[in-house]
Design a protein around this motif. Structure first.
Motif, PDB file in Angstrom:
ATOM      1  N   ASP A 147       0.830  -1.203   0.000  1.00  0.00           N
ATOM      2  CA  ASP A 147       0.000   0.000   0.000  1.00  0.00           C
ATOM      3  C   ASP A 147       0.868   1.258   0.000  1.00  0.00           C
ATOM      4  O   ASP A 147       0.584   2.233  -0.698  1.00  0.00           O
ATOM      5  N   ASP A 186      -8.526  -1.806   4.257  1.00  0.00           N
ATOM      6  CA  ASP A 186      -8.038  -0.426   4.215  1.00  0.00           C
ATOM      7  C   ASP A 186      -7.095  -0.145   3.048  1.00  0.00           C
ATOM      8  O   ASP A 186      -6.703   1.007   2.830  1.00  0.00           O
ATOM      9  N   ARG A 188      -5.434   0.755  -0.437  1.00  0.00           N
ATOM     10  CA  ARG A 188      -5.834   1.644  -1.524  1.00  0.00           C
ATOM     11  C   ARG A 188      -5.234   1.202  -2.861  1.00  0.00           C
ATOM     12  O   ARG A 188      -5.133   1.987  -3.797  1.00  0.00           O
ATOM     13  N   ASN A 211     -10.697  -7.115  -3.927  1.00  0.00           N
ATOM     14  CA  ASN A 211     -11.602  -6.497  -4.890  1.00  0.00           C
ATOM     15  C   ASN A 211     -12.182  -7.533  -5.837  1.00  0.00           C
ATOM     16  O   ASN A 211     -13.358  -7.496  -6.189  1.00  0.00           O
ATOM     17  N   GLU A 297      -9.460   4.600  -9.056  1.00  0.00           N
ATOM     18  CA  GLU A 297      -8.774   5.454  -8.083  1.00  0.00           C
ATOM     19  C   GLU A 297      -8.597   4.703  -6.763  1.00  0.00           C
ATOM     20  O   GLU A 297      -9.403   3.819  -6.431  1.00  0.00           O
ATOM     21  N   PRO A 298      -7.546   5.055  -5.981  1.00  0.00           N
ATOM     22  CA  PRO A 298      -7.296   4.376  -4.700  1.00  0.00           C
ATOM     23  C   PRO A 298      -8.509   4.362  -3.770  1.00  0.00           C
ATOM     24  O   PRO A 298      -8.844   3.329  -3.182  1.00  0.00           O
ATOM     25  N   GLY A 299      -9.179   5.492  -3.638  1.00  0.00           N
ATOM     26  CA  GLY A 299     -10.346   5.548  -2.766  1.00  0.00           C
ATOM     27  C   GLY A 299     -11.477   4.674  -3.264  1.00  0.00           C
ATOM     28  O   GLY A 299     -12.196   4.040  -2.477  1.00  0.00           O
ATOM     29  N   GLU A 300     -11.641   4.606  -4.576  1.00  0.00           N
ATOM     30  CA  GLU A 300     -12.677   3.775  -5.175  1.00  0.00           C
ATOM     31  C   GLU A 300     -12.398   2.296  -4.925  1.00  0.00           C
ATOM     32  O   GLU A 300     -13.332   1.513  -4.666  1.00  0.00           O
ATOM     33  N   LEU A 301     -11.139   1.904  -4.987  1.00  0.00           N
ATOM     34  CA  LEU A 301     -10.761   0.516  -4.721  1.00  0.00           C
ATOM     35  C   LEU A 301     -11.106   0.125  -3.288  1.00  0.00           C
ATOM     36  O   LEU A 301     -11.668  -0.939  -3.035  1.00  0.00           O
ATOM     37  N   ARG A 302     -10.753   0.991  -2.354  1.00  0.00           N
ATOM     38  CA  ARG A 302     -11.020   0.692  -0.939  1.00  0.00           C
ATOM     39  C   ARG A 302     -12.518   0.647  -0.655  1.00  0.00           C
ATOM     40  O   ARG A 302     -13.001  -0.287  -0.003  1.00  0.00           O
ATOM     41  N   GLU A 303     -13.251   1.648  -1.124  1.00  0.00           N
ATOM     42  CA  GLU A 303     -14.681   1.693  -0.838  1.00  0.00           C
ATOM     43  C   GLU A 303     -15.421   0.549  -1.525  1.00  0.00           C
ATOM     44  O   GLU A 303     -16.354  -0.033  -0.963  1.00  0.00           O
TER      45      GLU A 303
END
Length: 319
Positions: A147, A186, A188, A211, A297-303
């Motif tokens: 990460d 967590d 990203r 994912n 995007e990193p945030g999209e992967l996590r969410e």
């Protein structure tokens, strides 16, 4: 292949006859060659017929086959310049979980997986793929490293479950597994998990909170082994076949339930019959998934990963 399963006995008999005839063949006996050709066609048809209607219990046997692809074989074939990274920096090195950095088809990836071993010596060394807490803490360390440097994580799961020994429990086995799941949630970076044999209990989920979860068509993935489930529900392990059917542990059932994302086709007769071919197909599937996830995007992967797992088992309309 010499290691035949119980339900493969008719196939074993045919292939035995083929070997006998081939040992008599001098290369010029037309009649023997014709007999061998006919027997091969019959064996192939029988193999197709048998593997097209495997029961959940038979799939469990296939998933546990000693000749199925092992982690080191997968790494050797798919990962270039692999550099193993050992230790949890807290207690010890756990050999059931192997991890390190390498190049997968031109991309740098962090590889983490369970290794069962292929003979008595290596099985003992790797504790039959059953990790202790330090193995999961090593996995956490490598996930955090990936990460930090923006490296995708690819995991390979083949374990009957986490090691249930007293020492492992004393050192916080449950906490280590839960923390691995939390760390993975967590991340990203893209995380792809591959169930290649057995995906047993929390010991598998700790490395499969991804994912995209890929699964060989004859692998299994469940909260407990069929034998363990039978022992709890029926007080006898002899009901394991019934338990396997009730547990919905096959790739086909899990895909329908939304637990996994993709089924990877195996060579005819199972991955154990053509290990290199099976690994190549798995590599193709991982490459396709990685291309898609790398565009997010990193945030999209996590969410997306969090929503995916929180939605599992939720009844529609019930908060």
């Amino acid at each position: 292949m010499d290691n035949f399963l119980d339900f493969e006995k008719p196939i074993a008999d045919l292939e035995g006859k083929i070997r006998e005839l081939e040992s008599l063949d001098s290369g010029s006996d037309l009649e023997i060659n014709e007999d061998v050709s006919k027997l091969r066609q019959k064996a192939t048809q029988l193999l197709k017929s048998t593997y097209s209607k495997l029961t959940p219990w038979q799939k469990t046997q296939v998933a546990r086959h000693v000749d199925r692809p092992k982690l080191f074989q997968i790494i050797e074939q798919l990962i270039d310049d692999f550099t193993p990274l050992a230790g949890d920096r807290g207690f010890a090195e756990d050999h059931a979980i192997v991890g390190g950095i390498g190049r997968f088809r031109g991309r740098t990836v962090m590889v983490i997986g369970t290794e069962k071993g292929y003979d008595l010596e290596t099985r003992l060394k790797h504790n039959f793929g059953m990790a202790r807490p330090e193995g999961y803490r090593k996995a956490q360390r490598l996930m955090k490293m990936a990460d930090q440097f923006g490296i995708p994580v690819v995991t390979f799961v083949d374990t009957s479950g986490a090691y249930p020994g007293i020492g492992a429990e004393e050192r916080g086995q449950a906490e280590a597994i839960a923390r691995s799941i939390q760390v993975s949630m967590d991340l990203r970076v893209p995380v792809i998990a591959c169930i290649v044999g057995e995906g047993g209990s929390g010991g598998a989920v700790a490395l499969a909170t991804a994912n995209s979860v890929l699964m060989y068509e004859n692998a299994i993935y469940s909260v407990i082994s069929p034998e363990g489930c039978a022992a709890i529900l029926w007080k006898t392990r002899e009901k394991a076949q019934d338990a396997a059917t009730a547990m919905k542990l096959t790739a086909q059932d899990l895909k329908a339930l939304g637990i996994i994302d993709r089924i990877v086709e195996e060579p005819l007769g199972g991955a154990q019959r053509d290990v290199e071919g099976a690994i190549e197909k798995l590599g193709d599937a991982v490459e396709e998934e990685l291309k898609v996830l790398s565009q997010k995007e990193p945030g999209e992967l996590r969410e997306g990963r969090r929503r995916k797992f929180l939605a599992m088992g939720r009844l529609e309309g019930v908060e």
